[in-house]
Write an enzyme that holds these catalytic residues in place. Structure first.
Site, PDB file in Angstrom:
ATOM      1  N   ASP A 198      -3.172  -1.418   9.977  1.00  0.00           N
ATOM      2  CA  ASP A 198      -3.263  -1.395   8.512  1.00  0.00           C
ATOM      3  C   ASP A 198      -3.869  -2.675   7.938  1.00  0.00           C
ATOM      4  OD1 ASP A 198      -2.128   1.088   8.313  1.00  0.00           O
ATOM      5  OD2 ASP A 198      -0.140   0.387   7.702  1.00  0.00           O
ATOM      6  N   LYS A 204       0.848  -1.205   0.000  1.00  0.00           N
ATOM      7  CA  LYS A 204       0.000   0.000   0.000  1.00  0.00           C
ATOM      8  C   LYS A 204       0.875   1.244   0.000  1.00  0.00           C
ATOM      9  CE  LYS A 204       0.973   1.928   3.831  1.00  0.00           C
ATOM     10  NZ  LYS A 204       1.241   2.417   5.014  1.00  0.00           N
TER      11      LYS A 204
HETATM   12  P1  ATP Z   1       3.661  -0.274   7.915  1.00  0.00           P
HETATM   13  O1  ATP Z   1       3.667   0.510   6.635  1.00  0.00           O
HETATM   14  O2  ATP Z   1       2.355  -1.002   8.182  1.00  0.00           O
HETATM   15  O3  ATP Z   1       4.195   0.467   9.097  1.00  0.00           O
HETATM   16  P2  ATP Z   1       6.126  -1.462   7.173  1.00  0.00           P
HETATM   17  O4  ATP Z   1       6.083  -1.602   5.693  1.00  0.00           O
HETATM   18  O5  ATP Z   1       6.834  -0.270   7.699  1.00  0.00           O
HETATM   19  O6  ATP Z   1       4.658  -1.503   7.718  1.00  0.00           O
HETATM   20  P3  ATP Z   1       6.688  -4.265   7.483  1.00  0.00           P
HETATM   21  O7  ATP Z   1       7.364  -4.614   6.209  1.00  0.00           O
HETATM   22  O8  ATP Z   1       5.284  -4.704   7.668  1.00  0.00           O
HETATM   23  O9  ATP Z   1       6.805  -2.706   7.807  1.00  0.00           O
HETATM   24  O10 ATP Z   1       7.641  -4.845   8.651  1.00  0.00           O
HETATM   25  C1  ATP Z   1       7.671  -4.313   9.947  1.00  0.00           C
HETATM   26  C2  ATP Z   1       8.310  -5.347  10.896  1.00  0.00           C
HETATM   27  O11 ATP Z   1       7.451  -6.467  10.991  1.00  0.00           O
HETATM   28  C3  ATP Z   1       9.654  -5.843  10.430  1.00  0.00           C
HETATM   29  O12 ATP Z   1      10.598  -5.447  11.365  1.00  0.00           O
HETATM   30  C4  ATP Z   1       9.533  -7.364  10.375  1.00  0.00           C
HETATM   31  O13 ATP Z   1      10.566  -7.995  11.105  1.00  0.00           O
HETATM   32  C5  ATP Z   1       8.195  -7.684  11.010  1.00  0.00           C
HETATM   33  N1  ATP Z   1       7.407  -8.675  10.260  1.00  0.00           N
HETATM   34  C6  ATP Z   1       6.601  -9.595  10.781  1.00  0.00           C
HETATM   35  N2  ATP Z   1       6.002 -10.322   9.829  1.00  0.00           N
HETATM   36  C7  ATP Z   1       6.421  -9.848   8.638  1.00  0.00           C
HETATM   37  C8  ATP Z   1       6.145 -10.207   7.290  1.00  0.00           C
HETATM   38  N3  ATP Z   1       5.315 -11.196   6.966  1.00  0.00           N
HETATM   39  N4  ATP Z   1       6.745  -9.489   6.322  1.00  0.00           N
HETATM   40  C9  ATP Z   1       7.563  -8.471   6.653  1.00  0.00           C
HETATM   41  N5  ATP Z   1       7.876  -8.113   7.907  1.00  0.00           N
HETATM   42  C10 ATP Z   1       7.302  -8.787   8.912  1.00  0.00           C
END
Ligand code: ATP
Length: 284
Positions: free
Chosen positions: A136, A10
């Site tokens: 989210d 997203k």
């Molecule tokens: P958001 O935009 O919702 O804040 P994000 O893109 O910043 O999310 P994610 O890629 O969802 O962040 O990852 C955040 C943390 O979640 C990472 O530190 C990771 O270790 C953990 N995590 C747990 N499950 C997953 C997964 N399936 N894929 C990626 N990261 C994951």
């Protein structure tokens, strides 16, 4: 039996924070949409009552800290499913990037297991379950384009924005979402983006007005903490992207571009500064 589910990333076209709530969460107003950069989940039913996760990405947890694991456990517990599942995550969305990769994996797991185990759970109920996993996740369950309010879980569907190219650049830094929200002083924000103007731009299909109304109040924190993100925004603007914004709490910066002819110039220009650059389309 094996099934596949796509988990798209997203982007936030708009992210506003109204106030910090008594429960510690922030009251937000966001406009979110999906792009066609996606993880791919393979789910295989197991007769044993267990959950296994694997992934080619070496840098995510594969135990109960993984959001897909948590989603599988939640649906199993809530619907008394005695079978197990093996989930392989083919990760393409950069991790901890502000693109909700983990949340989208969780949402895809909920949708997939609903199909795999023929549970007949409604989309609304999947969203309610998703809200227990992260703010989210409900949006990632439904996809499309939506205004998200509350802590992100209250969704109002709106039309998709006009189709365009989306260039994503992720600087090689880690940004902690908790840290960014922790440092935000919502009451001191001098400017708020206008959700109403963005919704109007989208419903009129005006690409120029969508670009003009992009806004993310978390930039006030992340850009100060990480000047690399500001630098990436400047570069993308200079290279001619029509609209540029940081997604979520960062560090990914996205540029919206209407003309295909400009895309490769911007992509090649960015690659000189940043290894992780993706050219995708809005998922409309
Ligand atoms: P958001 O935009 O919702 O804040 P994000 O893109 O910043 O999310 P994610 O890629 O969802 O962040 O990852 C955040 C943390 O979640 C990472 O530190 C990771 O270790 C953990 N995590 C747990 N499950 C997953 C997964 N399936 N894929 C990626 N990261 C994951």
């Amino acid at each position: 039996m094996k099934i596949y589910e796509k988990a798209p990333a997203k982007i936030n076209l708009l992210l506003d924070v109204m106030r910090k709530r008594e429960d510690g969460f922030h009251e937000v107003e966001m406009i979110m949409t999906m792009v066609d950069l996606a993880d791919r989940l393979e789910m295989e039913e197991l007769q044993s009552d267990s959950i296994f996760i694997s992934s080619q990405a070496g840098y995510i947890p594969l135990d109960e800290k993984n959001l897909a694991f948590q989603a599988a456990r939640l649906i199993k517990d809530r619907y008394n499913v005695r079978k197990g599942v093996y989930i392989h995550l083919d990760k393409n969305i950069p991790v901890a990037a502000g693109l909700a990769g983990g949340s989208s994996d969780a949402a895809a797991t909920l949708r997939g297991l609903n199909r795999l185990w023929q549970l007949g759970i409604s989309e609304d109920e999947l969203c309610t379950l998703g809200a227990e996993l992260g703010s989210d996740v409900p949006f990632c369950v439904t996809g499309g384009t939506a205004i998200a309010r509350g802590r992100g879980e209250k969704l109002e569907r709106i039309p998709n924005p006009p189709q365009c190219w989306v260039i994503l650049a992720k600087p090689p830094i880690n940004v902690s979402t908790a840290d960014v929200y922790g440092k935000l002083r919502a009451s001191e924000l001098k400017q708020h983006p206008s959700t109403q103007d963005m919704v109007e731009a989208i419903s009129q299909g005006s690409f120029a007005d969508v670009c003009a109304n992009l806004g993310n109040v978390l930039e006030t924190v992340t850009l100060q903490l990480h000047p690399e993100v500001l630098q990436m925004k400047d570069i993308m603007q200079r290279l001619g992207a029509d609209g540029v914004l940081m997604s979520g709490s960062g560090p990914t910066v996205f540029g919206l571009v209407s003309k295909e002819a400009k895309v490769s110039r911007i992509y090649n220009g960015l690659r000189g500064f940043c290894k992780e650059v993706y050219v995708v389309r809005m998922l409309t």
